[in-house]
Enzyme design. Structure first.
Site, PDB file in Angstrom:
ATOM      1  N   ASN A  86      95.502  91.977  62.880  1.00 55.21           N
ATOM      2  CA  ASN A  86      96.006  93.318  62.591  1.00 55.21           C
ATOM      3  C   ASN A  86      95.175  93.953  61.483  1.00 55.21           C
ATOM      4  O   ASN A  86      94.736  93.270  60.550  1.00 55.21           O
ATOM      5  CB  ASN A  86      97.472  93.254  62.148  1.00 55.21           C
ATOM      6  CG  ASN A  86      98.410  92.944  63.301  1.00 55.21           C
ATOM      7  OD1 ASN A  86      98.203  93.407  64.425  1.00 55.21           O
ATOM      8  ND2 ASN A  86      99.438  92.162  63.040  1.00 55.21           N
ATOM      9  N   HIS A  97      94.037  87.355  57.794  1.00 52.07           N
ATOM     10  CA  HIS A  97      94.665  86.297  58.598  1.00 52.07           C
ATOM     11  C   HIS A  97      94.543  86.676  60.058  1.00 52.07           C
ATOM     12  O   HIS A  97      94.451  87.853  60.398  1.00 52.07           O
ATOM     13  CB  HIS A  97      96.148  86.141  58.236  1.00 52.07           C
ATOM     14  CG  HIS A  97      96.957  87.393  58.345  1.00 52.07           C
ATOM     15  ND1 HIS A  97      96.955  88.349  57.358  1.00 52.07           N
ATOM     16  CD2 HIS A  97      97.768  87.862  59.318  1.00 52.07           C
ATOM     17  CE1 HIS A  97      97.753  89.355  57.728  1.00 52.07           C
ATOM     18  NE2 HIS A  97      98.245  89.084  58.922  1.00 52.07           N
TER      19      HIS A  97
HETATM   20  P1  5GP Z   1     100.560  91.155  59.599  1.00 51.00           P
HETATM   21  O1  5GP Z   1     101.420  92.237  60.140  1.00 51.00           O
HETATM   22  O2  5GP Z   1     100.142  91.401  58.172  1.00 51.00           O
HETATM   23  O3  5GP Z   1      99.394  90.842  60.495  1.00 51.00           O
HETATM   24  O4  5GP Z   1     101.458  89.861  59.655  1.00 51.00           O
HETATM   25  C1  5GP Z   1     101.906  89.153  58.538  1.00 51.00           C
HETATM   26  C2  5GP Z   1     102.695  87.967  59.043  1.00 51.00           C
HETATM   27  O5  5GP Z   1     103.025  87.166  57.928  1.00 51.00           O
HETATM   28  C3  5GP Z   1     104.025  88.326  59.747  1.00 51.00           C
HETATM   29  O6  5GP Z   1     104.020  87.770  61.061  1.00 51.00           O
HETATM   30  C4  5GP Z   1     105.084  87.697  58.853  1.00 51.00           C
HETATM   31  O7  5GP Z   1     106.185  87.159  59.583  1.00 51.00           O
HETATM   32  C5  5GP Z   1     104.308  86.621  58.121  1.00 51.00           C
HETATM   33  N1  5GP Z   1     104.826  86.320  56.794  1.00 51.00           N
HETATM   34  C6  5GP Z   1     105.107  87.225  55.802  1.00 51.00           C
HETATM   35  N2  5GP Z   1     105.531  86.587  54.696  1.00 51.00           N
HETATM   36  C7  5GP Z   1     105.517  85.253  54.976  1.00 51.00           C
HETATM   37  C8  5GP Z   1     105.854  84.085  54.218  1.00 51.00           C
HETATM   38  O8  5GP Z   1     106.257  84.146  53.051  1.00 51.00           O
HETATM   39  N3  5GP Z   1     105.702  82.890  54.856  1.00 51.00           N
HETATM   40  C9  5GP Z   1     105.260  82.780  56.136  1.00 51.00           C
HETATM   41  N4  5GP Z   1     105.156  81.543  56.649  1.00 51.00           N
HETATM   42  N5  5GP Z   1     104.917  83.861  56.882  1.00 51.00           N
HETATM   43  C10 5GP Z   1     105.066  85.082  56.308  1.00 51.00           C
END
Ligand code: 5GP
Ligand code: ZN
Length: 109
Positions: A86, A97
């Site tokens: 993303n 990530h």
């Molecule tokens: P993005 O939208 O930034 O690509 O996705 C971020 C991802 O990080 C989301 O799928 C969310 O569920 C995950 N996430 C956010 N905070 C945490 C956390 O504290 N621990 C874990 N394991 N995943 C997280």
């Protein structure tokens, strides 16, 4: 970076369920899975976005790729997987990530 959730996970200040790691890369299970298998693969070093990747990060990037290949095998999702990066307004956590999704996808990442 002090205020970054994923840097805190790397430092062990926020708990996470580790899937695999290398010297420069960590893979852990997403806290709110969007698929049967949902792993996040991140560099341990704080790099903000996909567009911030530079030639000097080639070693980190190749470790991310290799670890992802190994996870696809170890998680037994080789028959049904996808990778998602993303960016911009789609990116909520400002630490590079990618999402490794396997099996049935339940919702969009
Ligand atoms: P993005 O939208 O930034 O690509 O996705 C971020 C991802 O990080 C989301 O799928 C969310 O569920 C995950 N996430 C956010 N905070 C945490 C956390 O504290 N621990 C874990 N394991 N995943 C997280
Ligand atoms: Zn960070």
């Amino acid at each position: 970076m002090t205020d970054c959730i994923f840097c805190k996970i790397v430092a062990g200040e926020i708990p996470s369920k580790k899937a695999a790691e290398t010297i420069n890369v960590l893979a852990f299970y997403d806290i709110d899975p969007s698929a049967e298998t949902h792993v996040l693969v991140i560099p341990k070093k704080h790099i903000e976005t996909f567009l911030d990747l530079k030639k000097e990060h080639s070693n980190i990037l190749s470790q991310m790729l290799r670890l992802t290949q190994q996870l696809i095998k170890s998680e037994k999702i080789d028959r049904k997987y996808k990778l998602v990066i993303n960016g911009g307004e789609y990116q909520f956590v400002p630490h590079l990530h990618w999402h490794l999704l396997g099996g049935e996808v339940k919702k969009q990442v």
